[in-house]
Design a protein around this motif. Structure first.
Motif, PDB file in Angstrom:
ATOM      1  N   VAL A  25      26.029 -57.689 -37.597  1.00 13.94           N
ATOM      2  CA  VAL A  25      25.441 -57.924 -38.914  1.00 13.94           C
ATOM      3  C   VAL A  25      26.147 -59.102 -39.577  1.00 13.94           C
ATOM      4  O   VAL A  25      27.381 -59.117 -39.680  1.00 13.94           O
ATOM      5  CB  VAL A  25      25.566 -56.676 -39.812  1.00 13.94           C
ATOM      6  CG1 VAL A  25      24.972 -56.947 -41.196  1.00 13.94           C
ATOM      7  CG2 VAL A  25      24.886 -55.475 -39.157  1.00 13.94           C
ATOM      8  N   ASP A  26      25.376 -60.076 -39.980  1.00  9.97           N
ATOM      9  CA  ASP A  26      25.877 -61.263 -40.685  1.00  9.97           C
ATOM     10  C   ASP A  26      26.189 -60.847 -42.123  1.00  9.97           C
ATOM     11  O   ASP A  26      25.283 -60.673 -42.939  1.00  9.97           O
ATOM     12  CB  ASP A  26      24.778 -62.327 -40.640  1.00  9.97           C
ATOM     13  CG  ASP A  26      25.183 -63.635 -41.304  1.00  9.97           C
ATOM     14  OD1 ASP A  26      25.996 -63.611 -42.251  1.00  9.97           O
ATOM     15  OD2 ASP A  26      24.654 -64.674 -40.880  1.00  9.97           O
ATOM     16  N   LEU A  27      27.453 -60.701 -42.456  1.00  8.84           N
ATOM     17  CA  LEU A  27      27.812 -60.119 -43.756  1.00  8.84           C
ATOM     18  C   LEU A  27      27.545 -61.040 -44.939  1.00  8.84           C
ATOM     19  O   LEU A  27      27.204 -60.571 -46.025  1.00  8.84           O
ATOM     20  CB  LEU A  27      29.284 -59.692 -43.773  1.00  8.84           C
ATOM     21  CG  LEU A  27      29.616 -58.384 -43.068  1.00  8.84           C
ATOM     22  CD1 LEU A  27      31.046 -57.978 -43.419  1.00  8.84           C
ATOM     23  CD2 LEU A  27      28.657 -57.266 -43.488  1.00  8.84           C
ATOM     24  N   ALA A  28      27.726 -62.335 -44.735  1.00  9.39           N
ATOM     25  CA  ALA A  28      27.462 -63.253 -45.854  1.00  9.39           C
ATOM     26  C   ALA A  28      25.995 -63.133 -46.263  1.00  9.39           C
ATOM     27  O   ALA A  28      25.644 -63.091 -47.446  1.00  9.39           O
ATOM     28  CB  ALA A  28      27.794 -64.691 -45.442  1.00  9.39           C
ATOM     29  N   ARG A  29      25.129 -63.015 -45.258  1.00 10.63           N
ATOM     30  CA  ARG A  29      23.701 -62.927 -45.528  1.00 10.63           C
ATOM     31  C   ARG A  29      23.319 -61.535 -46.047  1.00 10.63           C
ATOM     32  O   ARG A  29      22.551 -61.413 -46.999  1.00 10.63           O
ATOM     33  CB  ARG A  29      22.933 -63.229 -44.232  1.00 10.63           C
ATOM     34  CG  ARG A  29      21.541 -63.758 -44.439  1.00 10.63           C
ATOM     35  CD  ARG A  29      20.950 -64.224 -43.118  1.00 10.63           C
ATOM     36  NE  ARG A  29      21.307 -65.590 -42.803  1.00 10.63           N
ATOM     37  CZ  ARG A  29      20.555 -66.638 -43.135  1.00 10.63           C
ATOM     38  NH1 ARG A  29      19.413 -66.480 -43.788  1.00 10.63           N
ATOM     39  NH2 ARG A  29      20.903 -67.854 -42.808  1.00 10.63           N
TER      40      ARG A  29
ATOM     41  N   LEU B 297      25.231 -59.198 -47.487  1.00 12.86           N
ATOM     42  CA  LEU B 297      25.852 -58.789 -48.752  1.00 12.86           C
ATOM     43  C   LEU B 297      25.832 -59.898 -49.792  1.00 12.86           C
ATOM     44  O   LEU B 297      26.177 -59.656 -50.955  1.00 12.86           O
ATOM     45  CB  LEU B 297      27.303 -58.343 -48.510  1.00 12.86           C
ATOM     46  CG  LEU B 297      27.505 -57.119 -47.595  1.00 12.86           C
ATOM     47  CD1 LEU B 297      28.998 -56.797 -47.454  1.00 12.86           C
ATOM     48  CD2 LEU B 297      26.759 -55.888 -48.133  1.00 12.86           C
ATOM     49  N   GLY B 298      25.442 -61.103 -49.372  1.00 11.75           N
ATOM     50  CA  GLY B 298      25.394 -62.210 -50.325  1.00 11.75           C
ATOM     51  C   GLY B 298      26.742 -62.545 -50.935  1.00 11.75           C
ATOM     52  O   GLY B 298      26.846 -62.912 -52.108  1.00 11.75           O
TER      53      GLY B 298
ATOM     54  N   VAL C  33      32.714 -64.757 -49.424  1.00  7.41           N
ATOM     55  CA  VAL C  33      33.994 -64.526 -48.750  1.00  7.41           C
ATOM     56  C   VAL C  33      33.774 -64.309 -47.246  1.00  7.41           C
ATOM     57  O   VAL C  33      34.693 -64.501 -46.441  1.00  7.41           O
ATOM     58  CB  VAL C  33      34.758 -63.335 -49.389  1.00  7.41           C
ATOM     59  CG1 VAL C  33      34.215 -61.992 -48.904  1.00  7.41           C
ATOM     60  CG2 VAL C  33      36.258 -63.433 -49.115  1.00  7.41           C
ATOM     61  N   PHE C  34      32.534 -63.951 -46.891  1.00  4.95           N
ATOM     62  CA  PHE C  34      32.216 -63.744 -45.472  1.00  4.95           C
ATOM     63  C   PHE C  34      31.614 -64.985 -44.817  1.00  4.95           C
ATOM     64  O   PHE C  34      31.402 -64.996 -43.609  1.00  4.95           O
ATOM     65  CB  PHE C  34      31.264 -62.552 -45.315  1.00  4.95           C
ATOM     66  CG  PHE C  34      31.832 -61.274 -45.878  1.00  4.95           C
ATOM     67  CD1 PHE C  34      32.961 -60.697 -45.310  1.00  4.95           C
ATOM     68  CD2 PHE C  34      31.266 -60.670 -46.992  1.00  4.95           C
ATOM     69  CE1 PHE C  34      33.507 -59.534 -45.839  1.00  4.95           C
ATOM     70  CE2 PHE C  34      31.804 -59.509 -47.521  1.00  4.95           C
ATOM     71  CZ  PHE C  34      32.927 -58.938 -46.948  1.00  4.95           C
ATOM     72  N   ALA C  35      31.343 -66.001 -45.606  1.00  3.00           N
ATOM     73  CA  ALA C  35      30.773 -67.241 -45.057  1.00  3.00           C
ATOM     74  C   ALA C  35      31.897 -68.196 -44.659  1.00  3.00           C
ATOM     75  O   ALA C  35      31.869 -69.380 -44.974  1.00  3.00           O
ATOM     76  CB  ALA C  35      29.848 -67.889 -46.082  1.00  3.00           C
TER      77      ALA C  35
ATOM     78  N   VAL D 116      24.157 -50.297 -42.951  1.00  2.16           N
ATOM     79  CA  VAL D 116      23.726 -50.109 -41.572  1.00  2.16           C
ATOM     80  C   VAL D 116      23.006 -48.773 -41.388  1.00  2.16           C
ATOM     81  O   VAL D 116      22.458 -48.513 -40.315  1.00  2.16           O
ATOM     82  CB  VAL D 116      24.898 -50.222 -40.564  1.00  2.16           C
ATOM     83  CG1 VAL D 116      25.564 -51.586 -40.692  1.00  2.16           C
ATOM     84  CG2 VAL D 116      25.897 -49.098 -40.752  1.00  2.16           C
ATOM     85  N   SER D 117      23.010 -47.946 -42.417  1.00  3.84           N
ATOM     86  CA  SER D 117      22.249 -46.693 -42.343  1.00  3.84           C
ATOM     87  C   SER D 117      20.809 -46.891 -42.796  1.00  3.84           C
ATOM     88  O   SER D 117      19.980 -45.994 -42.655  1.00  3.84           O
ATOM     89  CB  SER D 117      22.918 -45.627 -43.215  1.00  3.84           C
ATOM     90  OG  SER D 117      24.281 -45.517 -42.882  1.00  3.84           O
ATOM     91  N   GLY D 118      20.503 -48.078 -43.329  1.00 10.29           N
ATOM     92  CA  GLY D 118      19.140 -48.335 -43.799  1.00 10.29           C
ATOM     93  C   GLY D 118      18.540 -49.546 -43.111  1.00 10.29           C
ATOM     94  O   GLY D 118      18.919 -49.890 -41.990  1.00 10.29           O
ATOM     95  N   GLU D 119      17.605 -50.189 -43.797  1.00  6.71           N
ATOM     96  CA  GLU D 119      16.965 -51.377 -43.238  1.00  6.71           C
ATOM     97  C   GLU D 119      17.707 -52.632 -43.662  1.00  6.71           C
ATOM     98  O   GLU D 119      18.145 -52.746 -44.815  1.00  6.71           O
ATOM     99  CB  GLU D 119      15.516 -51.440 -43.719  1.00  6.71           C
ATOM    100  CG  GLU D 119      14.649 -50.333 -43.159  1.00  6.71           C
ATOM    101  CD  GLU D 119      13.173 -50.622 -43.433  1.00  6.71           C
ATOM    102  OE1 GLU D 119      12.877 -51.134 -44.545  1.00  6.71           O
ATOM    103  OE2 GLU D 119      12.346 -50.375 -42.544  1.00  6.71           O
ATOM    104  N   ILE D 120      17.826 -53.565 -42.733  1.00  3.88           N
ATOM    105  CA  ILE D 120      18.536 -54.817 -42.996  1.00  3.88           C
ATOM    106  C   ILE D 120      17.590 -55.981 -42.723  1.00  3.88           C
ATOM    107  O   ILE D 120      16.762 -55.924 -41.812  1.00  3.88           O
ATOM    108  CB  ILE D 120      19.776 -54.959 -42.085  1.00  3.88           C
ATOM    109  CG1 ILE D 120      20.650 -53.693 -42.178  1.00  3.88           C
ATOM    110  CG2 ILE D 120      20.590 -56.187 -42.451  1.00  3.88           C
ATOM    111  CD1 ILE D 120      21.889 -53.744 -41.309  1.00  3.88           C
ATOM    112  N   ALA D 121      17.720 -57.029 -43.527  1.00  3.29           N
ATOM    113  CA  ALA D 121      16.880 -58.217 -43.326  1.00  3.29           C
ATOM    114  C   ALA D 121      17.042 -58.720 -41.894  1.00  3.29           C
ATOM    115  O   ALA D 121      18.159 -58.803 -41.367  1.00  3.29           O
ATOM    116  CB  ALA D 121      17.282 -59.315 -44.316  1.00  3.29           C
TER     117      ALA D 121
END
Lengths: 391, 391
Positions: free
Chosen positions: B40-44, B46-47, B50-52, B78-83
């Protein structure tokens, strides 16, 4: 506009021009050059942002061609008039750690020092030097994050120690806190993993030199160092002088090392001389107690860097390596107090008081000079610090 | 939108959620979390910028409160839907070195390993352990700039060696190239110079753990290491696994260390258990040759960090420390080939060929798992590399 006065006997004449990082009240640290008793703000004087940074690393990474070019420009600059706001007196600036330290390695390159410590730490051994000592520059990695600038007080470290007659180790403030008077060498241009730097390529990679004090807690070190080497006995602090004297200013100081017998393996040989005729002086509470001669060092810094990288280890901009304690053959040339006082058995008188190891409140300043290109001498300034009580 | 499938037996379930740095074709390295066989790309997702970034350091520096908060958010995520554009399969990403390494220290915390090496390197000594070994976690500083990610090939190092029967040292490619199967611990929040981190504060400072392979050239090491410890025999490369398993995921793995007798000094004591029940497996050319048990380690990582800082040495975000080779009491639990083959005297058969030390073209992969919070196991992934011929 200002013309910077340079006293005839200045150790910071136009044949020196060391780089450092300074700030004035309310301003950010940035790169300056020392000339006489003044500091030139290079970002302002040259209009180049590579100097508007809190370390020398970006400039150092630009490589030797650029080091030569900037030195030429600075030489012209300080020979003429400079904008007033680009010039400060040394008393008006605060000096900072000049480099972001990448890897820090400390060597052990003085035959006199290694022999003295061998006699003190391993008296049972017939030969004070280990069998490897004359075949390779022995060194170990130290702690980069505790390399600090001159002027930062040193808190007496605590740790484990166990005397030969103690049944169990005890914990507490070190009672054998010592110095090691060394020179430090700064890598400007690194080398990628898988390659190495031959001794004759030294000047392409090494940017310059500083004075280095490798503070050592001898009681902690003696208990911990077998078999993986010094750790806590050294890792609490290493101090360096604020002005990095460029290798380009040390041409007149280059000499042969002492004869190396047996002849080192080919990877440690070169045609270039990288012994250095640098004289150090160690002041203990204001009194010079020893004058270690760098000219006596068995291994050259070019050999140290070649050895460090011969296995393909990467070198990086900002790598720092210390020479190891500089000790000459005479007692008053020994660069560590453990040697000077022979393990504390022969106290010295310092400013009217008897000393073996460092006491709280003691102050140590190590200075160094070398021959300059113009027939006089150039200075490295000093690395100075005071001992604070253990916390 | 995507729901990430997590197979029931996955080592990367929601009780793991390790962080790493990945890139996809044509994009910059950035922080991701592994879930099942996806990243999972966290910057994307979680917006949060700090992850970018190309390392975990900025996130790690934010401290434990933030580590807990992000873990909670990622668990929900990760328990739901992700872009769709925030999810990649592990096969589609390239993994990078997850941290910018500040200081690197390697310990020696397995009693079985230290005893075995003592017998091999110092057969003349009656006790294979040095007198200090049960009083402090012995360690030394290594070379930060040669810590590399899993997958980076390792070039066989060259250096000096001198066998017991050689009159003079020789130079050449190491003929005793070895591994050390270790766990590595990553400091998220440092401590300033002059302070220290007690064992019970470990979780406030340590962000997580990786698998670490401390490549070792035994012939170079044996000749150089007296008296200042290993240098060239280790400094050419250290490999770490790409996924940093957060300490927060290791709660179910926490156990007591083996009994420490004599009782360590108070600065090494604590109420928190920081032994870890991690099982490692070492594959040599595709065949598991040894299964080192981390549970057997004498010193805990909390004690290692406390020891490192007890002298007031600073700790920094990105500091990495290795446990030292993990060896259990059984032969097939020894974490270095020098132990497994008893100094090369007892070859092992690997994929139909006899081996003592590493040959060019050999490939080593070390994997590790631990109990997870949900009753199953969590994985550290692996650290893998191939040996290339000396240059």
């Amino acid at each position: 506009m200002t013309v910077i006065p340079i006293p005839d006997d200045s150790l910071f004449g136009v044949d020196n021009l060391p780089y450092g990082v300074f700030s004035t009240a309310g301003t950010d640290p940035r790169v300056g050059v020392r000339v006489g008793d003044h500091v030139v703000d290079l970002a302002r004087a040259l209009g180049d942002d590579v100097f508007a940074q809190p370390t020398l690393n970006a400039f150092m990474a630009q490589g030797r061609g650029r080091w030569v070019e900037v030195r030429t420009r600075v030489t012209e600059l300080v020979s003429g008039e400079i904008a007033d706001d680009a010039v400060h007196t040394v008393d008006d600036v605060t000096m900072h750690l000049p480099i972001a330290v990448a890897d820090y390695v400390d060597f052990y390159a003085s035959e006199n020092h290694a022999s003295n410590l061998g006699r003190l730490f391993r008296p049972q051994n017939p030969d004070p030097l280990m069998p490897n000592w004359k075949h390779l520059p022995v060194g170990y990695h130290g702690r980069s994050s505790t390399v600090v600038a001159s002027g930062v007080d040193i808190v007496r470290p605590s740790g484990q120690r166990k005397g030969p007659n103690d049944e169990m180790p005890v914990f507490g403030p070190s009672v054998r806190l010592d110095i090691e008077a060394e020179m430090g060498f700064v890598v400007g241009v690194g080398s990628p993993m898988g390659s190495s730097i031959t001794p004759d390529r030294f000047a392409e990679h090494c940017f310059g030199a500083v004075i280095l004090n490798d503070w050592s807690a001898r009681d902690i070190q003696a208990w911990e160092y077998v078999p993986l080497g010094p750790n806590l006995g050294k890792s609490f602090a290493t101090s360096i002088s604020p002005w990095v004297v460029p290798l380009l200013a040390l041409e007149a100081a280059r000499i042969d090392t002492p004869v190396q017998d047996p002849t080192p393996l080919p990877y440690l040989q070169g045609d270039e001389k990288w012994g250095l005729d640098i004289d150090l002086a160690v002041e203990w509470n204001g009194e010079v107690v020893t004058r270690p001669p760098y000219a006596q060092m068995y291994w050259s810094p070019a050999q140290m860097l070649a050895h460090t990288t011969v296995n393909g280890a990467a070198a990086s901009t900002g790598d720092l390596f210390g020479s190891g304690t500089i000790s000459g053959p005479e007692k008053n040339q020994r660069g560590a107090f453990i040697e000077l006082t022979w393990g504390g058995q022969e106290p010295v008188t310092v400013a009217g008081e008897e000393r073996t190891f460092l006491q709280d409140g003691d102050e140590v300043a190590i200075s160094a000079t070398a021959p300059g290109a113009n027939g006089g001498r150039i200075g490295f300034g000093e690395v100075r610090a005071r001992i604070l009580p253990a916390v």
